[in-house]
Scaffold this active site. Structure first.
Site, PDB file in Angstrom:
ATOM      1  N   GLN A 317       1.012  -1.220   0.413  1.00 20.71           N
ATOM      2  CA  GLN A 317       0.098  -0.256   0.016  1.00 20.71           C
ATOM      3  C   GLN A 317       0.835   1.523  -0.173  1.00 20.71           C
ATOM      4  O   GLN A 317       1.443   1.300   1.190  1.00 20.71           O
ATOM      5  CB  GLN A 317      -1.163   0.015   1.468  1.00 20.71           C
ATOM      6  CG  GLN A 317      -1.560  -0.728   1.312  1.00 20.71           C
ATOM      7  CD  GLN A 317      -1.957  -2.129   1.949  1.00 20.71           C
ATOM      8  OE1 GLN A 317      -0.322  -2.321   1.902  1.00 20.71           O
ATOM      9  NE2 GLN A 317      -2.374  -3.068   3.308  1.00 20.71           N
ATOM     10  N   GLN A 339       0.024  -0.829  -5.945  1.00 19.41           N
ATOM     11  CA  GLN A 339      -1.184  -0.467  -4.958  1.00 19.41           C
ATOM     12  C   GLN A 339      -1.944   0.850  -4.337  1.00 19.41           C
ATOM     13  O   GLN A 339      -0.717   1.353  -3.723  1.00 19.41           O
ATOM     14  CB  GLN A 339      -0.805  -2.092  -3.507  1.00 19.41           C
ATOM     15  CG  GLN A 339      -2.541  -2.398  -3.123  1.00 19.41           C
ATOM     16  CD  GLN A 339      -1.669  -3.704  -2.546  1.00 19.41           C
ATOM     17  OE1 GLN A 339      -0.113  -3.920  -2.503  1.00 19.41           O
ATOM     18  NE2 GLN A 339      -2.753  -3.499  -1.475  1.00 19.41           N
ATOM     19  N   ASP A 340      -3.298   0.493  -4.637  1.00 20.09           N
ATOM     20  CA  ASP A 340      -3.727   1.614  -4.017  1.00 20.09           C
ATOM     21  C   ASP A 340      -3.278   3.226  -4.087  1.00 20.09           C
ATOM     22  O   ASP A 340      -3.118   4.428  -3.392  1.00 20.09           O
ATOM     23  CB  ASP A 340      -2.821   1.634  -2.097  1.00 20.09           C
ATOM     24  CG  ASP A 340      -4.308   0.282  -1.251  1.00 20.09           C
ATOM     25  OD1 ASP A 340      -4.809   0.123  -1.982  1.00 20.09           O
ATOM     26  OD2 ASP A 340      -4.343   0.126  -0.467  1.00 20.09           O
ATOM     27  N   ASP A 361      -6.626  -2.690  -6.275  1.00 21.70           N
ATOM     28  CA  ASP A 361      -7.011  -1.911  -5.555  1.00 21.70           C
ATOM     29  C   ASP A 361      -6.760  -0.240  -6.147  1.00 21.70           C
ATOM     30  O   ASP A 361      -6.533   0.711  -4.639  1.00 21.70           O
ATOM     31  CB  ASP A 361      -7.159  -2.358  -3.798  1.00 21.70           C
ATOM     32  CG  ASP A 361      -7.615  -4.108  -3.483  1.00 21.70           C
ATOM     33  OD1 ASP A 361      -7.894  -4.346  -4.407  1.00 21.70           O
ATOM     34  OD2 ASP A 361      -7.215  -4.379  -2.710  1.00 21.70           O
ATOM     35  N   ARG A 429     -12.651  -5.728  -6.842  1.00 17.12           N
ATOM     36  CA  ARG A 429     -12.826  -6.714  -5.616  1.00 17.12           C
ATOM     37  C   ARG A 429     -13.357  -6.028  -4.550  1.00 17.12           C
ATOM     38  O   ARG A 429     -13.680  -4.517  -4.226  1.00 17.12           O
ATOM     39  CB  ARG A 429     -12.307  -7.435  -5.232  1.00 17.12           C
ATOM     40  CG  ARG A 429     -10.797  -6.405  -4.436  1.00 17.12           C
ATOM     41  CD  ARG A 429      -9.952  -7.393  -3.935  1.00 17.12           C
ATOM     42  NE  ARG A 429      -8.673  -6.907  -3.469  1.00 17.12           N
ATOM     43  CZ  ARG A 429      -7.896  -7.867  -2.610  1.00 17.12           C
ATOM     44  NH1 ARG A 429      -7.854  -8.755  -2.169  1.00 17.12           N
ATOM     45  NH2 ARG A 429      -7.374  -6.856  -1.983  1.00 17.12           N
TER      46      ARG A 429
END
Length: 523
Positions: A317, A339-340, A361, A429
């Site tokens: 993250q 990520q993120d 994500d 998701r």
């Protein structure tokens, strides 16, 4: 605590002046029975009324006031916990986030309490839910979630906010403003909060501002952080304040506090004006605190800039930009990470003609947000990883939040393209139980798996989420092989899809157009 007490007094005074009536015991019992957590409702309303039997509040307002009181109490307890000598470093870092988030929630609850607009109130109450979850996420990031048991008051607070959301939703539908029987969408199709002056600022390509940042010394300041710190003495009017950031690579973490409102950044273009850093969870930041650029003040606008987190996929993250800014607009901006990447944390947000890069994500959060005419580039993740474009965090069924992607492109970035056949990519998701994401009239490249969507864990949220697709194109847009989850929908009617456009999701959209951003109100 003095400022908090003044806020509560103001809320009492204004509610009294608006003529709210006392909730009697019989009404309270029947009303609490209709909330998601009736026992918590009755308990805290009893506490509230025991303090003042003549409280001039409706049931809706007493519910929000109970939440406000609990938020203040939680903030107080968290402040005391911060001074505990036995507290380890990671717990202190997580608590620092919580203190900021609860302070923000106190302000949002005050605003909700005195607002006569149910949509505004529902947006701010939804933001409080997101704040509560973000607070807990800090402990989860550091794998010390067990310490949350020490803060049991958070559970009651979550239930109180859930009750307030349910009650506020039932207090009356929000009707968009109309003129002559027509919905008022604002100038040129923007959300209602963008003024005509802001629209002209965004539409023009003139490079000027109230303050100039330039690394070569030709401006007022050499760093963005210095400019933001100096704003107080430079701001001579209450309207829009513009900071022009000249071409350059600005290696700094920037935070725009909640108290700084109506601020606009103008750069020299994507990949010309770059704000970059590399904070990440692996190196000791919470996801919330890892952002290269974080903005909290209402009405923020950014144009022609790149926000980047260079931590890389192996650091997990690592946020490039986090927005908590209500009525914020990003136009012709780029967000680069893995990520993120883009943390659309809460409140109302609009992105137009932007580029977003990431892996897992990488568009996530619990905002009420539309990304329109954007390029979404999926990057190469680490080995044995899957890509997921979105992870929407709607936790309560009454939140008015969701991620909407419209008239955009989802395709492989240059590093993924050579190996895209060996890496699976999904549209999203469910991060939380009521996750809501809709993708409309967007070109989906062949990198998207036939199933389209990926579960979070087992059957979690598959029947409570809402994922929708409408008239998407491209080799990855076929819906025949999509997941068979109860919460997944192929939207076929234009009238159903229209519910997720700027005109409905972002309350008419005039606030966007007033910032000068091109916008499509409908489909």
């Amino acid at each position: 605590m003095g400022k908090l007490s003044v806020s509560i007094f103001y809320a009492y005074f204004l509610s009294y002046s608006l003529g709210f009536v006392l909730v009697h015991a019989s009404e309270k019992i029947s009303s609490c029975a209709q909330t998601p957590h009736p026992r918590v409702c009755k308990h805290f309303l009893d506490l509230l009324q025991s303090k003042d039997e003549t409280t001039p509040f409706s049931f809706r307002n007493q519910s929000i006031l109970s939440s406000l009181n609990q938020a203040i109490e939680a903030h107080k307890k968290l402040s005391i916990s911060m001074n505990t000598k036995s507290l380890d470093k990671k717990s202190k870092l997580a608590l620092t986030d919580c203190l900021e988030l609860y302070q923000d929630s106190i302000d949002l609850l005050n605003r909700s309490l005195i607002s006569s607009n149910p949509t505004d109130s529902q947006t701010w109450l939804s933001a409080v839910i997101a704040n509560q979850q973000t607070c807990e996420n800090g402990f989860i990031d550091f794998k010390i979630g067990h310490r949350l048991k020490s803060f049991s008051f958070m559970t009651n607070f979550s239930k109180l906010i859930s009750n307030s959301l349910a009650v506020n939703k039932d207090s009356g539908p929000f009707h968009a403003r109309k003129i002559g029987g027509r919905r008022l969408l604002g100038f040129g199709g923007f959300p209602w909060w963008v003024s005509g002056g802001d629209r002209r600022l965004i539409e023009t390509d003139a490079r000027k501002g109230d303050m100039v940042v330039a690394q070569d010394g030709s401006g007022d300041y050499k760093t963005i952080t210095e400019a933001v710190s100096a704003m107080g003495g430079k701001r001579k009017r209450s309207g829009r304040f513009v900071i022009y950031v000249k071409k350059g690579v600005y290696k700094e973490n920037v935070e725009i506090k909640k108290s700084i409102t109506n601020l606009m950044f103008i750069g020299d273009g994507i990949d010309a004006t770059i704000v970059t850093a590399n904070r990440n969870v692996n190196d000791g930041s919470t996801t919330f605190r890892s952002a290269t650029f974080a903005v909290g003040g209402e009405g923020f606008i950014a144009k022609d800039m790149t926000f980047e987190n260079t931590a890389g996929p192996e650091k997990h993250q690592a946020v490039a930009l986090r927005s908590n800014s209500d009525k914020s607009v990003f136009y012709r901006c780029s967000f680069k990470g893995y990520q993120d990447t883009l943390y659309v944390n809460n409140n109302r947000q609009f992105y137009r003609n932007c580029d977003i890069y990431g892996t897992i994500d990488f568009i996530f959060g619990d905002a009420r947000v539309i990304l329109q005419s954007c390029n979404i580039y999926v990057r190469k993740p680490m080995s044995n990883q899957k890509n997921t474009v979105t992870a929407q965090g709607r936790k309560d069924t009454n939140e008015n939040t969701g991620i909407i992607i419209q008239n955009s492109i989802v395709t492989a970035a240059s590093d993924l393209r050579p190996v895209q056949g060996s890496i699976k990519t999904y549209l999203g998701r469910p991060w939380q139980k009521y996750s809501r994401t809709v993708i409309m009239k967007t070109n989906l490249d062949k990198i998207i798996q036939p199933a389209g969507w990926f579960p979070w864990k087992g059957n979690f949220a598959l029947s409570t989420l809402f994922y929708g697709e409408y008239m998407n194109t491209g080799s990855g847009a076929g819906t025949r092989g999509r997941v068979k989850w109860p919460g997944y929908h192929v939207i076929t009617k234009a009238s159903d899809a229209a519910m997720f456009t700027v005109g409905n999701i972002l309350d008419g959209g005039s606030w966007i157009r007033a910032g000068g951003v091109p916008v499509n109100f409908g489909l």
